[in-house]
Design a protein around this motif. Structure first.
Motif, short mmCIF file in Angstrom:
data_model
loop_
_atom_site.label_atom_id
_atom_site.label_comp_id
_atom_site.label_asym_id
_atom_site.label_seq_id
_atom_site.Cartn_x
_atom_site.Cartn_y
_atom_site.Cartn_z
N PRO A 393 -3.61 7.91 20.24
CA PRO A 393 -3.73 7.28 21.55
C PRO A 393 -5.17 6.89 21.85
CG PRO A 393 -2.32 9.20 21.70
CD PRO A 393 -2.87 9.17 20.31
N GLY A 394 -5.35 5.66 22.29
CA GLY A 394 -6.68 5.18 22.64
C GLY A 394 -7.45 4.58 21.48
N GLN A 395 -7.00 4.82 20.27
CA GLN A 395 -7.70 4.24 19.12
C GLN A 395 -7.20 2.83 18.85
OE1 GLN A 395 -7.10 6.90 15.84
NE2 GLN A 395 -8.73 8.30 16.49
N SER A 396 -8.06 2.06 18.19
CA SER A 396 -7.69 0.69 17.84
C SER A 396 -7.01 0.68 16.47
CB SER A 396 -8.93 -0.18 17.78
OG SER A 396 -9.66 -0.05 18.97
N TRP A 397 -6.40 -0.44 16.15
CA TRP A 397 -5.82 -0.58 14.82
C TRP A 397 -6.94 -0.47 13.77
CZ3 TRP A 397 -3.04 -5.74 16.35
CH2 TRP A 397 -1.96 -5.45 17.19
N PRO A 398 -6.82 0.44 12.83
CA PRO A 398 -7.92 0.63 11.87
C PRO A 398 -7.87 -0.38 10.73
CG PRO A 398 -6.21 2.27 11.48
CD PRO A 398 -5.74 1.42 12.62
N LEU A 399 -7.95 -1.65 11.08
CA LEU A 399 -7.78 -2.69 10.06
C LEU A 399 -9.00 -2.80 9.13
CD1 LEU A 399 -6.02 -5.48 12.16
CD2 LEU A 399 -5.01 -3.66 10.78
N ALA A 400 -10.15 -2.26 9.56
CA ALA A 400 -11.31 -2.28 8.65
C ALA A 400 -11.14 -1.27 7.52
CB ALA A 400 -12.58 -1.98 9.43
N ASP A 401 -10.28 -0.28 7.72
CA ASP A 401 -10.07 0.74 6.69
C ASP A 401 -8.96 0.36 5.71
OD1 ASP A 401 -11.97 2.35 7.89
OD2 ASP A 401 -10.51 3.29 9.21
N VAL A 402 -8.21 -0.66 6.07
CA VAL A 402 -7.06 -1.05 5.25
C VAL A 402 -7.53 -1.85 4.04
CG1 VAL A 402 -5.14 -2.70 5.28
CG2 VAL A 402 -5.34 -0.97 7.07
N TRP A 403 -6.89 -1.63 2.91
CA TRP A 403 -7.17 -2.48 1.75
C TRP A 403 -5.85 -2.98 1.17
CZ3 TRP A 403 -5.71 -0.57 -3.18
CH2 TRP A 403 -5.43 0.79 -3.25
N LEU A 404 -5.94 -4.01 0.37
CA LEU A 404 -4.73 -4.66 -0.13
C LEU A 404 -4.56 -4.41 -1.62
CD1 LEU A 404 -5.19 -8.06 1.71
CD2 LEU A 404 -3.68 -6.17 2.35
N ASP A 405 -3.37 -4.01 -1.97
CA ASP A 405 -3.06 -3.77 -3.38
C ASP A 405 -2.71 -5.10 -4.02
OD1 ASP A 405 -2.23 -2.93 -5.81
OD2 ASP A 405 -1.09 -1.22 -5.04
N ALA A 406 -3.61 -5.59 -4.85
CA ALA A 406 -3.40 -6.93 -5.44
C ALA A 406 -2.24 -6.96 -6.41
CB ALA A 406 -4.67 -7.37 -6.17
#
Lengths: 417, 358
Positions: A393-406
């Protein structure tokens, strides 16, 4: 000697063959993360006004990607682009492209860029996930099971949004106050919360008569959620004439509409005269409803079209994982929606579990707020999205921590090229 | 004769009854003992608190039935242990406890213990239920219990473990040492002797000396020199002097009087220190023995909170001579110890690490 050499060589080859497979699980830099959201955000200027809680929430999510940090009061610090991403292209309300900020103080994001498509209807977002045309989207909780049955990868947070009925003081005359109190209690007893969760929410969510979710307070179970229609009828018999009550709900929110209609059925079984009215989510309400948008508490109020509405169905999200702080914040939001009359004296952060329970009990005994269901945030993810953890709760989407499996089949054309 | 036979029969019944009574009393306890999990002290305290509050609202003359419901992540063994502990505490308050559904007693008051949990801790709740399960006669009794279940305040188990790692030895007395990484990646060992700092460049193996540099210092002469590296600001304290730039080989160190209050107290004669970090919300203190420098010594770890309430020795490690210097590391729960080994005559350097048992 040759045999030994051959065996050693074989071992080395096998080791080399294994290593890349293991290293593939390591975080990978690069790629474009494609995000689709249902809301259109016209501006990312922190001071720019938003229309409605959904737009406020979406704008906050995007602002948290482009601004360095956020203060406890919700305001963002730094210039645009000082966050993990900076704006590369922007079509207001439609499409936003963000590039990784190489100099971000917490380190460069794993992905090179984000493509955020706005104003996309839910059906289209779901289809895009199925067809690997997008990587990430939010899903209404009532659609989570349906999406999972279609093979969509689902991520669900702890319940953090309370669906509740709030009685509006401004719309209730003093002479009706006692009747409203009895009706509030009777209405709460008449509602079959389990049925709401089982049938309307497809078993996503937590039936509740508490102001805090069980995972947060640990005492939610003390507020029984069982419907008790005979007791509701008994309470109603104690007032001379049961007035007609009108329940407002956000006409743009299908969940609120279906829940409101269900409540009307439950209320009738108990002998309560209740009608549900859809009201616009934006605009017209000049009183508490409009101010509720400015609480910064994630309040999502169904704005009434006015005097006829005695109570409202609302969705209020908590933005703190600390129990006392979450309750303080909820009470401020409910008080704002109700137009006053709900105690907002803050509890200290160090308040005991017993103190927090007593405060909940004290507020709920006044029957101004009728909690119904705690809802989680639900996300749909492409299979190639790694390192995703649903935010607290209160946190933003952690999209900077996400990586993509090529290597995953969901890799898009850009990544492959 | 008849009365004699009756007496005989009564005697036999009594004889049979004694072992049965013993069996009946002992077996349940054995069964409990076999299945019981030891509870941390804080949990026992919470159970006692619950029992005290029950005793404050329910008359001990009233038979009670205890029903336990676990909706938390506690496992079955801990749940049983909590239940057993509560039963004992209630019996301590002279309550007649009986299990739910027992035909032998007619319980008047039903107590429900619910083991729940919040975002921060376990939440244990006792409800006094009336005729209907859903009706609570009184306000529930709620206590928050820390989640840590392994060693928090557990009697008989040390909370802090000490470990020593040998670093260096030499026959010449030294007062302190510092092991640090150079920017190039290799390590270097700084040995603070009475009049100079020796820098040993260590090879990758960490044991080979590749070069030695000596940096002369000019401390005030003393029979009992006190000096130590200050890892916070990169200076070295030598008596009342604080010296900087001692690694700059082109010029002598820049020294100033350590005038700030308490600054020179770091170099007091007592060989003890507080290491960074905490353990179970308490600070970790390391101390040495109270003998003189002719005796073997030890370093002991203590947990304490501000005030005189030291909790006693948690762990100890022993040395073949006195610990002549003990300085905290800045970043870890470690300290640098210099020991004069009485068996070999060498001065030895050790890193002593305190590990908190979570």
């Amino acid at each position: 000697l040759l045999r030994r050499l051959a065996a050693t060589s074989l071992a080395i080859v096998l080791l080399l063959a294994v290593l890349p497979a293991r290293s593939a699980r390591r975080p990978r830099y690069g790629g474009t993360l494609r995000v689709e959201i249902g809301t259109a955000v016209p501006s990312f200027d922190p001071s720019a006004p938003t229309i409605g809680p959904a737009q406020t929430s979406a704008k906050n999510q995007i602002d948290s990607l482009i601004y360095e940090s956020r203060d406890p009061d919700g305001s963002f610090n730094g210039d645009s682009g000082s966050g993990p991403f900076k704006i590369s292209a922007w079509q207001p309300g439609k499409q936003l492209t963000l590039l990784a900020n190489e100099k971000f103080r917490e380190g460069r994001p794993f992905v090179d860029s984000l493509e955020i498509t706005m104003g996309r209807p839910f059906g289209d977002r779901l289809l895009d996930l199925e067809l690997n045309k997008t990587d990430f989207t939010d899903i209404p909780p009532q659609e989570a099971r349906h999406a999972a049955e279609r093979g969509i990868r689902i991520s669900q947070s702890q319940p953090e949004e309370l669906l509740a009925i709030v009685f509006l003081d401004a719309r209730t005359s003093a002479t009706n106050a006692r009747a409203r109190d009895a009706i509030g209690q009777a209405l709460s007893l008449s509602i079959d919360r389990s049925a709401i969760v089982t049938f309307l929410l497809q078993k996503v969510g937590e039936p509740s008569r508490a102001l805090l979710p069980q995972w947060s307070s640990g005492t939610s179970f003390l507020f029984s959620t069982a419907a008790d229609v005979p007791r509701a009828k008994e309470l109603l018999s104690q007032i001379t004439a049961s007035p007609k009550f009108v329940l407002g709900y956000d006409s743009a929110d299908p969940l609120e509409q279906s829940v409101a209609e269900r409540i009307v059925v439950n209320a009738k079984e108990a002998g309560i005269s209740l009608t549900a009215v859809g009201v616009p989510a934006t605009g017209s309400a000049p009183d508490a409803a409009s101010s509720s948008q400015k609480t910064g508490a994630g309040a999502k109020a169904a704005h009434a079209a006015l005097p006829v509405v005695d109570a409202r169905l609302v969705r209020v999200a908590i933005s703190s994982s600390k129990t006392a702080a979450a309750l303080n914040e909820l009470l401020r939001a409910f008080n704002s929606i109700a137009g006053g009359g709900i105690s907002t004296t803050p509890l200290r952060d160090s308040s005991s579990a017993s103190d927090i329970y007593q405060r909940e009990r004290e507020i709920l005994d006044k029957n101004r707020i009728i909690p119904l269901v705690w809802l989680p945030q639900v996300y749909g993810l492409n299979a190639r999205v790694r390192n995703w953890i649903p935010p607290l709760p209160g946190q933003s989407w952690p999209l900077a921590d996400v990586w993509l499996d090529a290597d995953d089949k969901g890799a898009d054309i850009k990544d492959r090229s | 004769m008849q009365s004699c036979q009756r007496l005989h029969l009564a005697f036999r019944v009594a004889l049979l009854g004694i072992p049965l009574a013993i069996f009946a009393n002992v077996v349940p306890h054995l069964t409990h003992a076999q299945t019981t999990t030891e509870l941390p002290q804080s949990w026992n305290d919470a159970v006692a608190q619950l029992a005290d509050k029950v005793a404050a609202t329910v008359s001990p003359s009233t038979p009670i039935a205890l029903d336990v419901k676990n909706i938390s992540s506690l496992d079955a063994s801990h749940t049983s242990a909590v239940e057993l502990s509560l039963e004992k505490q209630l019996q301590h308050h002279s309550f007649d406890t009986t299990s739910t559904g027992s035909a032998a007693a007619q319980p008047v008051v039903q107590l429900r213990l619910t083991l729940s949990e919040s975002a921060d801790s376990y939440i244990w709740v006792i409800q006094t239920l009336g005729g209907s399960e859903s009706v609570s006669r009184n306000s529930p009794v709620i206590v928050a219990v820390p989640r840590s279940q392994s060693t928090d305040d557990t009697a008989g188990q040390p909370l802090v473990f000490l470990d020593k790692q040998f670093v260096w030895k030499q026959p010449i007395q030294f007062l302190d040492f510092l092991l640090r990484k150079k920017p190039e990646g290799d390590s270097e060992l700084l040995i603070l002797e009475k009049n100079e700092i020796m820098i040993h460049d260590l090879a990758d193996s960490g044991s080979e000396i590749s070069s030695v540099a000596r940096i002369p210092l000019t401390p005030a002469p003393s029979r009992d020199p006190l000096a130590a590296f200050d890892t916070q600001d990169g200076s070295v304290l030598i008596g009342d002097l604080r010296c900087f730039n001692y690694l700059d080989r082109r010029q002598p160190p820049r020294c100033t009087q350590a005038a700030r209050e308490g600054e020179s107290s770091r170099l007091r004669a007592d060989v003890d220190t507080v290491v960074p970090g905490d353990c179970h919300a308490k600070s970790i203190s390391l101390g040495t023995g109270d003998g003189d420098w002719t005796e073997p010594d030890s370093i002991t770890a203590h947990l304490f909170k501000p005030g005189p309430n030291s909790l006693g020795i948690e762990s100890a490690i022993h040395f073949d001579g006195p610990v002549v210097s003990l300085q905290p590391d800045r970043d870890t729960s470690s300290a640098r110890a210099v020991v004069h080994n009485l068996k070999t005559g060498n001065y030895e350097a050790y890193i002593v690490t305190a590990t908190c048992s979570h």
